[in-house]
Each structure stands twice: as structure tokens, then as C-alpha cells.
Design a protein around this motif. Structure first.
Motif, mmCIF file in Angstrom:
data_model
loop_
_atom_site.group_PDB
_atom_site.id
_atom_site.type_symbol
_atom_site.label_atom_id
_atom_site.label_comp_id
_atom_site.label_asym_id
_atom_site.label_seq_id
_atom_site.Cartn_x
_atom_site.Cartn_y
_atom_site.Cartn_z
ATOM 1 N N ILE A 1 -41.769 112.418 60.711
ATOM 2 C CA ILE A 1 -41.799 112.278 59.247
ATOM 3 C C ILE A 1 -41.588 113.626 58.570
ATOM 4 C CG2 ILE A 1 -43.227 110.202 59.202
ATOM 5 C CD1 ILE A 1 -45.629 112.062 58.469
ATOM 6 N N LYS A 2 -41.990 114.696 59.240
ATOM 7 C CA LYS A 2 -41.820 116.027 58.653
ATOM 8 C C LYS A 2 -40.395 116.522 58.842
ATOM 9 C CE LYS A 2 -46.683 117.101 59.574
ATOM 10 N NZ LYS A 2 -47.639 117.967 60.303
ATOM 11 N N ARG A 3 -39.849 116.283 60.016
ATOM 12 C CA ARG A 3 -38.512 116.798 60.330
ATOM 13 C C ARG A 3 -37.416 115.988 59.644
ATOM 14 N NH1 ARG A 3 -39.046 116.385 65.363
ATOM 15 N NH2 ARG A 3 -37.941 114.412 65.671
ATOM 16 N N GLU A 4 -37.532 114.662 59.663
ATOM 17 C CA GLU A 4 -36.441 113.823 59.155
ATOM 18 C C GLU A 4 -36.642 113.363 57.716
ATOM 19 O OE1 GLU A 4 -35.464 110.650 61.809
ATOM 20 O OE2 GLU A 4 -35.323 111.981 63.563
ATOM 21 N N GLY B 1 -26.327 93.704 54.246
ATOM 22 C CA GLY B 1 -26.175 95.114 53.897
ATOM 23 C C GLY B 1 -27.345 95.722 53.162
ATOM 24 N N ALA B 2 -28.408 94.973 52.958
ATOM 25 C CA ALA B 2 -29.560 95.507 52.225
ATOM 26 C C ALA B 2 -30.301 96.557 53.044
ATOM 27 C CB ALA B 2 -30.516 94.372 51.851
ATOM 28 N N GLN B 3 -31.052 97.397 52.346
ATOM 29 C CA GLN B 3 -31.939 98.360 52.982
ATOM 30 C C GLN B 3 -33.357 97.812 52.951
ATOM 31 O OE1 GLN B 3 -32.908 101.859 50.731
ATOM 32 N NE2 GLN B 3 -33.467 103.060 52.532
ATOM 33 N N VAL B 4 -34.047 97.861 54.086
ATOM 34 C CA VAL B 4 -35.430 97.404 54.166
ATOM 35 C C VAL B 4 -36.288 98.510 54.765
ATOM 36 C CG1 VAL B 4 -37.043 95.708 55.095
ATOM 37 C CG2 VAL B 4 -34.734 95.002 54.449
ATOM 38 N N VAL B 5 -37.359 98.871 54.080
ATOM 39 C CA VAL B 5 -38.383 99.754 54.623
ATOM 40 C C VAL B 5 -39.613 98.891 54.867
ATOM 41 C CG1 VAL B 5 -39.885 101.745 54.214
ATOM 42 C CG2 VAL B 5 -37.498 101.787 53.433
ATOM 43 N N TYR B 6 -40.010 98.798 56.131
ATOM 44 C CA TYR B 6 -41.134 97.937 56.508
ATOM 45 C C TYR B 6 -42.314 98.786 56.952
ATOM 46 C CZ TYR B 6 -43.950 94.543 59.120
ATOM 47 O OH TYR B 6 -44.982 93.762 59.585
ATOM 48 N N VAL B 7 -43.492 98.527 56.390
ATOM 49 C CA VAL B 7 -44.709 99.204 56.811
ATOM 50 C C VAL B 7 -45.412 98.333 57.842
ATOM 51 C CG1 VAL B 7 -46.926 100.163 56.107
ATOM 52 C CG2 VAL B 7 -44.923 100.463 54.646
ATOM 53 N N SER B 8 -45.366 98.789 59.086
ATOM 54 C CA SER B 8 -45.985 98.101 60.208
ATOM 55 C C SER B 8 -47.302 98.808 60.540
ATOM 56 C CB SER B 8 -45.017 98.098 61.400
ATOM 57 O OG SER B 8 -45.530 97.359 62.489
ATOM 58 N N THR B 9 -47.747 98.692 61.777
ATOM 59 C CA THR B 9 -49.024 99.265 62.174
ATOM 60 C C THR B 9 -48.906 99.961 63.519
ATOM 61 O OG1 THR B 9 -51.305 98.731 62.838
ATOM 62 C CG2 THR B 9 -49.667 97.032 63.150
ATOM 63 N N SER B 10 -49.715 100.995 63.721
ATOM 64 C CA SER B 10 -49.741 101.674 65.013
ATOM 65 C C SER B 10 -50.428 100.827 66.069
ATOM 66 C CB SER B 10 -50.442 103.032 64.888
ATOM 67 O OG SER B 10 -51.774 102.872 64.432
ATOM 68 N N LEU C 1 -33.447 107.064 58.492
ATOM 69 C CA LEU C 1 -32.259 106.649 59.217
ATOM 70 C C LEU C 1 -32.348 105.172 59.558
ATOM 71 C CD1 LEU C 1 -31.999 109.666 61.692
ATOM 72 C CD2 LEU C 1 -30.715 109.305 59.571
ATOM 73 N N PRO C 2 -31.239 104.454 59.499
ATOM 74 C CA PRO C 2 -31.261 103.032 59.854
ATOM 75 C C PRO C 2 -31.712 102.842 61.299
ATOM 76 C CG PRO C 2 -29.215 103.606 58.735
ATOM 77 C CD PRO C 2 -29.909 104.896 59.043
ATOM 78 N N GLY C 3 -32.573 101.855 61.517
ATOM 79 C CA GLY C 3 -33.051 101.550 62.846
ATOM 80 C C GLY C 3 -34.125 102.486 63.362
ATOM 81 N N ARG C 4 -34.596 103.385 62.531
ATOM 82 C CA ARG C 4 -35.530 104.421 62.951
ATOM 83 C C ARG C 4 -36.977 103.992 62.732
ATOM 84 N NH1 ARG C 4 -34.487 108.513 66.469
ATOM 85 N NH2 ARG C 4 -34.846 110.591 65.635
ATOM 86 N N VAL C 5 -37.849 104.412 63.654
ATOM 87 C CA VAL C 5 -39.285 104.215 63.530
ATOM 88 C C VAL C 5 -39.928 105.559 63.212
ATOM 89 C CG1 VAL C 5 -41.416 103.603 64.750
ATOM 90 C CG2 VAL C 5 -39.345 102.252 65.097
ATOM 91 N N TYR C 6 -40.902 105.540 62.301
ATOM 92 C CA TYR C 6 -41.621 106.755 61.919
ATOM 93 C C TYR C 6 -43.123 106.491 61.975
ATOM 94 C CZ TYR C 6 -37.079 108.106 59.979
ATOM 95 O OH TYR C 6 -35.735 108.403 59.825
ATOM 96 N N HIS C 7 -43.873 107.465 62.472
ATOM 97 C CA HIS C 7 -45.331 107.390 62.419
ATOM 98 C C HIS C 7 -45.811 107.897 61.067
ATOM 99 C CE1 HIS C 7 -45.938 107.490 67.080
ATOM 100 N NE2 HIS C 7 -45.589 106.293 66.628
ATOM 101 N N ALA C 8 -46.330 107.006 60.263
ATOM 102 C CA ALA C 8 -46.862 107.368 58.943
ATOM 103 C C ALA C 8 -48.321 107.777 59.115
ATOM 104 C CB ALA C 8 -46.736 106.206 57.975
ATOM 105 N N SER C 9 -48.531 108.933 59.743
ATOM 106 C CA SER C 9 -49.874 109.374 60.117
ATOM 107 C C SER C 9 -50.064 110.830 59.724
ATOM 108 C CB SER C 9 -50.060 109.214 61.630
ATOM 109 O OG SER C 9 -51.374 109.557 62.030
#
Length: 298
Positions: free
Chosen positions: A273-276, A103-112, A211-219
Motif C-alpha cells: 500500500i505504501k509502494r504502489e 469495463g467497470a472499476q471495482v474496489v472491494y474491501v475484503s478481510t485478512s 492496479l487491476p487484479g491486485r490485492v493490497y493489505h489495508a493494515s
């Protein structure tokens, strides 16, 4: 900063894995909301982490036996640690998921880099990954492992895919001083950027709004080719622009690792990233950031 707030023990716990430059920029943004634990494999960093407002925890993702102290420590986790430097599997992320609580929350910083070469196309988060080198394959493996853990353990996993991270103190000055060549205009590739401060802000927003399971472009909003980026930095700090070479000649002048970065072209759409997340970038473009650097010494 001394953690003496009388309410500190009532705050939710946040565990930062890989608390390097971006993690240190993140700490001031989250320490009022969370009781923060920062993992380091270097005991000498404990004082700096403590002074920045975190509780330091010495552990090493490469050593499973050192991770028992992390088990159940926090239900919110920011995973900033890179994979190990070899292979196609991210063993560090695999070791981490073994001790995450259900049940933990994880935010992972991956790469483009997971997209590989897109021929300069504008891509959004629905693009199928197509990694072209082992470094990117390890990142895809990490994302896959985290998603599988999330499904199995009812965890909430969000992924930020970051491009080239830069900052006022993270510019390619040594490369420019060395005169390392760039691609000539006809062979040049699109590159993407995010200021380290904005990346830290996006991580903080993801902890609250992703959102859970969501991918975001941190750009950021920059639409720039790699050679143009080097030229812009050189002009901003008063260094010579790098020489330009056709791809065939450049392949003989740079390392294979450097060449791999200069062989993939893509432009990242950042609407999500702007909308959500409600992101308002402090440094929306490289050009604007460099214009604010008149005092940078070459």
C-alpha cells in the motif's frame, strides 16, 4: 451538503455499495472528484447520505429485483457490503456482478481472515488463502466471483484485505466493561489493525492508483498480540485490563464466534500500500493512536 455544483454532472460516477461507517468516512474524500451514489437498504438513511454529499439509492443486495436501478449507473464501484451471515457463498456479491457494466472499476474491501491461521508468521499478499470458517469462506467466494467477473467483462478489480477496524469511536469498551477474558501470554495470537479513517483513505487511493487484479493489505504498522491490544485500550481509557486465561479455559468462557477470532495468528506486511498506492497512514500504529485519546471517557 447540497449537490449544486454546475460541473457535478460532468464528473465520473461512483457507486458505493454498503455505505456504513467506512463509507461515510470515504464520502468527503471522493465527492469532489466523483458524482457519488450511495446504496442503502434503509430508506430512513437517505437524508443522512444526501447531507454527506451522496445521491442515495435504495436497493437491497439480497433482493435481485431491487437492483435494476443500479445497472449501468456508474463505472466506478466501491464494494463495502459484507456477505450475508450464513453459507459459504457470497450471494450478495454474485447479485452485484450481475448488474455491473462491462469495463467497470471495482474496489472491494475484503478481510485478512481469508488467510486463516498462519501461526504468527509475517505474510504478504502472495500468501495462499486458507479460510478456516464460513465467514472467511464467504469472503474468498466474493473475491473469486469478482475476479471472474473482471476477466469475463474486462473489468478492473482491486481488493483491499482489511484486518480489525478500529477508531476513536470504535474501541472495544463494552468488552472491557464486561470483563471478557483474553488469552494468557503463552497462548495469545497476533492481531492486525487499521484505523477506519485510514481504511477510507486507502479506498480513495485505490480508486486512483490500484492496479487491476491486485490485492493490497489495508493494515497499519502495528505488531501486537490481541491481549496486548485489549490491555492498551484499557489503560488508555481507564478501565481494568481483561483477565487472562489459557486457551482451554477461555473456550468455555466466550462464544464460538469470539473464540474463532482468537484462534488465528498472523502479521500482515503492508509494504504494497505504501509502494504502489503511495499511502501515508495518519494512524500508523495502535499505540500512537491511543496516546492521542486522553479525553476518551470510559
Amino acid at each position: 451538503m447540497k449537490l449544486n455544483n454546475k460541473h457535478i454532472f460532468k464528473r465520473p460516477r461512483l457507486l458505493i455499495i454498503g455505505c456504513g461507517d467506512v463509507g461515510m468516512r470515504l464520502l468527503p474524500l471522493v465527492r469532489a472528484r466523483f458524482r457519488v451514489f450511495a446504496v442503502t437498504s434503509n430508506p430512513e438513511r437517505r437524508a443522512a447520505l444526501r447531507a454527506a454529499g451522496a445521491v442515495p439509492v435504495v436497493a437491497d443486495l439480497d433482493r435481485k429485483d431491487s437492483l435494476h436501478r443500479l445497472a449501468g449507473l456508474a463505472r466506478h464501484v466501491v464494494h463495502l457490503a459484507p456477505p450475508q451471515p450464513e453459507g459459504t457463498r457470497d450471494c450478495r456479491t454474485r447479485n452485484l456482478t450481475a448488474i455491473l457494466p462491462d469495463g467497470a472499476q471495482v474496489v472491494y474491501v475484503s478481510t485478512s481472515g481469508v488467510y486463516g491461521d498462519c501461526g504468527g508468521a509475517l505474510v504478504d499478499e502472495t500468501r495462499t488463502v486458507a479460510p478456516k470458517n464460513a465467514r472467511a469462506r464467504r469472503r474468498v467466494d466474493a473475491e473469486t466471483v469478482l475476479r471472474a467477473w473482471g476477466r469475463r467483462a474486462h473489468g478492473r478489480v482491486s481488493i483491499l484485505r482489511a484486518p480489525g477496524i478500529y477508531g476513536h469511536d470504535r474501541l472495544p469498551l463494552e468488552r472491557l466493561r464486561a470483563g471478557t477474558p483474553a488469552l494468557e501470554a503463552g497462548d495469545d495470537v497476533y492481531t492486525n489493525h487499521i484505523h477506519a479513517d485510514d481504511l477510507a483513505r486507502l479506498v480513495a487511493l485505490a480508486l486512483v492508483r490500484a492496479l487491476p487484479g491486485r490485492v493490497y493489505h489495508a493494515s497499519d504498522d502495528t505488531r501486537m498480540k490481541m491481549g496486548e491490544y485489549f490491555d492498551a485500550v484499557a489503560d488508555a481509557v481507564g478501565l481494568p485490563r481483561p483477565p487472562r486465561l489459557p486457551r482451554a479455559q477461555l473456550a468455555q468462557a466466550v462464544s464460538p464466534a469470539t473464540l474463532s477470532f482468537m484462534s488465528e495468528s498472523r502479521q500482515l506486511a503492508n509494504h504494497r500500500i505504501k509502494r504502489e498506492l503511495g499511502a501515508r497512514l495518519r494512524y500508523p500504529s495502535v499505540e500512537a493512536t491511543l496516546r492521542s485519546l486522553p479525553g476518551v471517557a470510559a
